[in-house]
Write an enzyme that holds these catalytic residues in place. Structure first.
Site, PDB file in Angstrom:
ATOM      1  N   GLU A  16     -11.251  31.101  29.761  1.00  0.00           N
ATOM      2  CA  GLU A  16     -10.944  31.533  31.113  1.00  0.00           C
ATOM      3  C   GLU A  16     -12.288  31.673  31.824  1.00  0.00           C
ATOM      4  O   GLU A  16     -12.952  32.702  31.738  1.00  0.00           O
ATOM      5  CB  GLU A  16     -10.197  32.868  31.121  1.00  0.00           C
ATOM      6  CG  GLU A  16      -9.772  33.276  32.527  1.00  0.00           C
ATOM      7  CD  GLU A  16      -9.766  34.776  32.759  1.00  0.00           C
ATOM      8  OE1 GLU A  16      -9.196  35.201  33.773  1.00  0.00           O
ATOM      9  OE2 GLU A  16     -10.352  35.521  31.956  1.00  0.00           O
TER      10      GLU A  16
ATOM     11  N   ASP B 220     -11.234  35.487  26.951  1.00  0.00           N
ATOM     12  CA  ASP B 220     -11.103  36.157  28.240  1.00  0.00           C
ATOM     13  C   ASP B 220     -12.455  36.312  28.927  1.00  0.00           C
ATOM     14  O   ASP B 220     -13.482  36.525  28.275  1.00  0.00           O
ATOM     15  CB  ASP B 220     -10.477  37.537  28.007  1.00  0.00           C
ATOM     16  CG  ASP B 220     -10.376  38.358  29.270  1.00  0.00           C
ATOM     17  OD1 ASP B 220      -9.667  37.913  30.194  1.00  0.00           O
ATOM     18  OD2 ASP B 220     -10.997  39.434  29.338  1.00  0.00           O
TER      19      ASP B 220
END
EC number: 2.4.1.18
Length: 716
Positions: A452, A399
């Site tokens: 990401e 993330d």
């Protein structure tokens, strides 16, 4: 017996001794052996020698310090203590040898222990024939560390730990066992009392709002069966179903499904829908439901919201049994500042940066890991390996990578500290990311990692030896933003935004891309994917069908957030189930049927997946028909005849006798049409197949349905 207490004794009874083993336990004295025991609330204590002889100990301090000679010559002994009307026999933790070996301390000091989780935390074990739990925690700047829990009435004086090399504190607690709740009680560098801390390496934790860690015997966890070996290969189909476990479905009373209930329902649904993988939003323990798991306090603990670690194993095993790979959303970029968490752990910035211009994330109010500390990097990389090794996880999606890479990420001018070269790149974070990927792929070569990463940082998914970060895949955030912006326009205006579809193919093969329609796109007022579609009721659903078909015909692996596969109308909320009742209506069940067929086609046609990340797998055929909002391209596989013609019409018009050149003469089969009546369309198409026209160059004359996509393949 009057006992003259030393300064060391007072340090122990006042809870400020860094090595209570120097005073407590059995020690030679005046030609014999003196036993010193700290048992708060004990009324009387006796020591039982290895030969069975019993001797009373004298109370030397009202805090529970008892002192007396050890009967017999053996250093082994047992204690008998009376608490009120209850008398118990117990083992003295201060008579046992160290838990960590010198080699353990060497690896920990180096920050190279890949199995950190086997050393730190809480581990049921047996020492000298006595069962108990070994506790180890990093707190180099603490004045005193105690382990408190069910086994000592949460009294910090009872089990004071000793510090070893590099600031690791340890203690074997006889009689403690799996299932016990515990925390660490610390005094800071100046002796100040700190909030009690959860174990950073706990394998389980209490359900929020409680915050204690739970002892787990990880050696007894069942090992999930493996997923298919090449499920993550670049040449394999990868269609990911992104899931928030707490809101996929709910049971009666709006209660969460447990891991085991999810194991009975989720894998079967995912397999039926044709997805190859599930990706769970973070399952690591976190205190706030509304963070969706992205603010974890227990990186090594599956959240107790849905059950135990054994239950989570059952969910992973059920996915693998269904042939489904399991990817975890992993958060090594930041953590919350909850008092029981990692922040200010030992009274100093141990895991984070001390300077808030480096150590605090302004957008999220969270703390940022200090990747310049070897202990922090070891903690994080070992955590990645832990999920792959202990739970059989097949991949990790990392993330917020952009927030890790840039020192000035979301910071105002003058609000950040440049690196040693004066730049904004976070050199330590880059080194950490490369080490993480090196260790993951080195130990688990069939696993995968995905980033990401929302900027244009180069070579995110390229090998480290060529200057890359080493990820297996990168989320294509640019594709997602551009195409969602395009499809949200009224068709009459789309010709002015034609380039938003074309632009993505200029860089589509610069990385190994995943095309993400993730949870982030259906929250915070963005509306659901269906909610973005313009037009009347029919056009909204036709636009969505065409857009999904465009996605599956486009190069790149696929990711779809739960609910989007059947046209969820409302934005996603973590506080409620998906709107499964919508499937009672044909227009929503038609979207679900379309996704099921797209997944089936994507998996079965090599042309649609073998060269997803290779420019040889794609060829533009029609790019300049902006007035018709029409695009056409050829997808290719390794075999010469592995071809799939994709034509997408983003206008509401039907086009007859539309000519498209193809590489092979003969029959071309219409294998997919998003305008099929079975999906809720108008059934405009080509009758299942079409032959090339006569001529020097093979060419098809096609009927192109409105707001739709068709796929055609050559007959063998």
């Amino acid at each position: 017996m009057t006992v003259q207490l030393s300064d060391e004794a007072y340090a122990v009874v006042e809870g400020r001794h860094a090595d209570p083993f120097r005073y407590l336990g059995a020690h030679p004295e005046d030609g014999g052996t003196m036993v010193r025991v700290l048992l708060p609330d004990a009324v009387a204590v006796e020591v039982i020698g290895d030969n069975g002889d019993v001797a009373p100990l004298d109370q030397a301090h009202p805090a529970g310090l008892f002192v007396g000679p050890l009967p017999g010559a053996s250093p082994r002994y047992t204690l008998r203590a009376r608490f009120g009307d209850t008398t118990v026999e117990l083992q003295d933790p201060y008579r046992f040898p160290p838990i960590l070996s010198d080699f353990d301390l060497y690896l920990l000091g180096e920050g190279t222990d890949q199995r950190l989780y086997d050393k730190l935390g809480a581990h049921p074990m047996e020492l000298e024939g006595v069962a108990g739990v070994g506790f180890v925690v990093l707190a180099p700047n603490a004045r005193r560390v105690s382990v408190v829990g069910d086994f000592n009435f949460w009294n910090p004086l009872r089990h004071q730990m000793r510090v070893r090399g590099s600031g690791y504190w340890e203690l074997f607690v006889p009689g403690a066992r799996a299932g016990d709740h515990y925390k660490f009680d610390l005094a800071g560098p100046n002796g100040e009392q700190l909030p009690q801390k959860a174990d950073p390496l706990a394998f389980a934790a209490e359900l929020r709002p409680k915050t204690a860690s739970i002892v787990v015997d990880a050696t007894t966890l069942p090992r999930p069966r493996p997923a298919p070996e090449n499920i993550n290969a670049l040449s394999a189909p990868m269609s990911i179903y992104e899931v928030h476990l707490g809101s996929w479905r709910r049971k009666e009373g709006d209660q969460w499904l447990t891991y085991r209930e999810l194991a009975e329902q989720l894998p079967a649904y995912v397999r039926d829908m044709g997805f190859t993988h599930v990706e769970f939003l973070p399952v690591s323990e976190h205190p706030f439901d509304g963070s969706w798991g992205y603010q974890p306090t227990g990186l090594y603990a599956p959240t107790s919201r849905f059950g135990s670690p054994e239950d989570f194993c059952a969910l992973v095993d059920a996915c693998h049994a269904a042939g489904i790979g399991v990817i975890l959303d992993w958060v090594p970029g930041h953590f919350p500042d909850d008092p029981h968490g990692l922040g200010n752990f030992d009274g100093t910035a141990l895991y984070e940066h001390a300077n808030p211009m480096q150590g605090r994330h302004l957008d999220w109010g969270t703390l940022i890991y200090n990747y310049g500390r070897t202990e922090v990097v070891n903690f994080l990389t070992a955590n990645a390996l832990f999920w792959l090794e202990r739970y059989g996880i097949d991949g990790l999606r990392v993330d917020a990578v952009a927030s890790m890479l840039y020192l000035d990420y979301s910071r105002p001018a003058g609000g950040w500290i440049p690196n040693k070269f004066g730049g904004r790149e976070n050199i330590e974070a880059i080194d950490f990311i490369r080490r993480f990927n090196t260790e993951v792929y080195g130990k688990f070569p069939h696993s995968t990692t995905a980033a990401e990463e929302s900027t244009a940082w180069p070579q995110v998914s390229r090998p480290i030896e060529f200057g890359g970060l080493g990820f297996g895949y990168k989320w294509n955030m640019g594709w997602m933003h551009d195409t969602l912006n395009y499809i949200s326009k009224d068709p009459i205006h789309r010709k002015y935004h034609h380039g938003q579809i074309l632009f993505g193919l200029h860089y589509a093969f610069s990385e190994n891309f995943i095309l993400p329609l993730s949870h982030d796109e259906v929250v915070h007022g963005k509306r659901s994917i269906l909610g973005r579609m313009p037009g009347d009721e029919w056009q909204r659903f036709a636009n969505l069908r065409a857009y999904y078909a465009f996605m599956f015909g486009h190069p790149g692996k696929k990711l779809l957030f739960m609910g989007s596969e059947f046209g969820q109308e409302r934005e996603w909320s973590h506080d409620r189930s998906l709107d499964w009742h919508l499937l009672e209506y044909p227009k929503y069940s038609g979207i679900q049927a379309l996704l099921r067929d797209l997944n089936k086609l994507y998996r079965s046609l090599p042309a649609l997946h073998q060269l997803d990340c290779d420019p040889f797998g794609f060829e533009w055929l029609i790019t300049e028909d902006a007035n018709r909002n029409l695009f056409a391209w050829m997808r290719k596989g390794n075999d010469t005849r592995a071809r799939c013609l994709v034509i997408v019409n983003f206008s509401p018009n039907v086009y007859q006798d539309y000519r498209v050149r193809v590489p092979f003469p003969g029959r071309w089969r219409e294998v997919f049409n998003s305008d099929s009546a079975g999906y809720g369309g108008t059934n405009v198409g080509n009758g299942g197949e079409v032959r090339t026209l006569e001529g020097l160059v093979p060419e098809l004359s096609l009927t192109i349905p409105p707001l739709a996509a068709i796929f055609l393949t050559p007959e063998d």
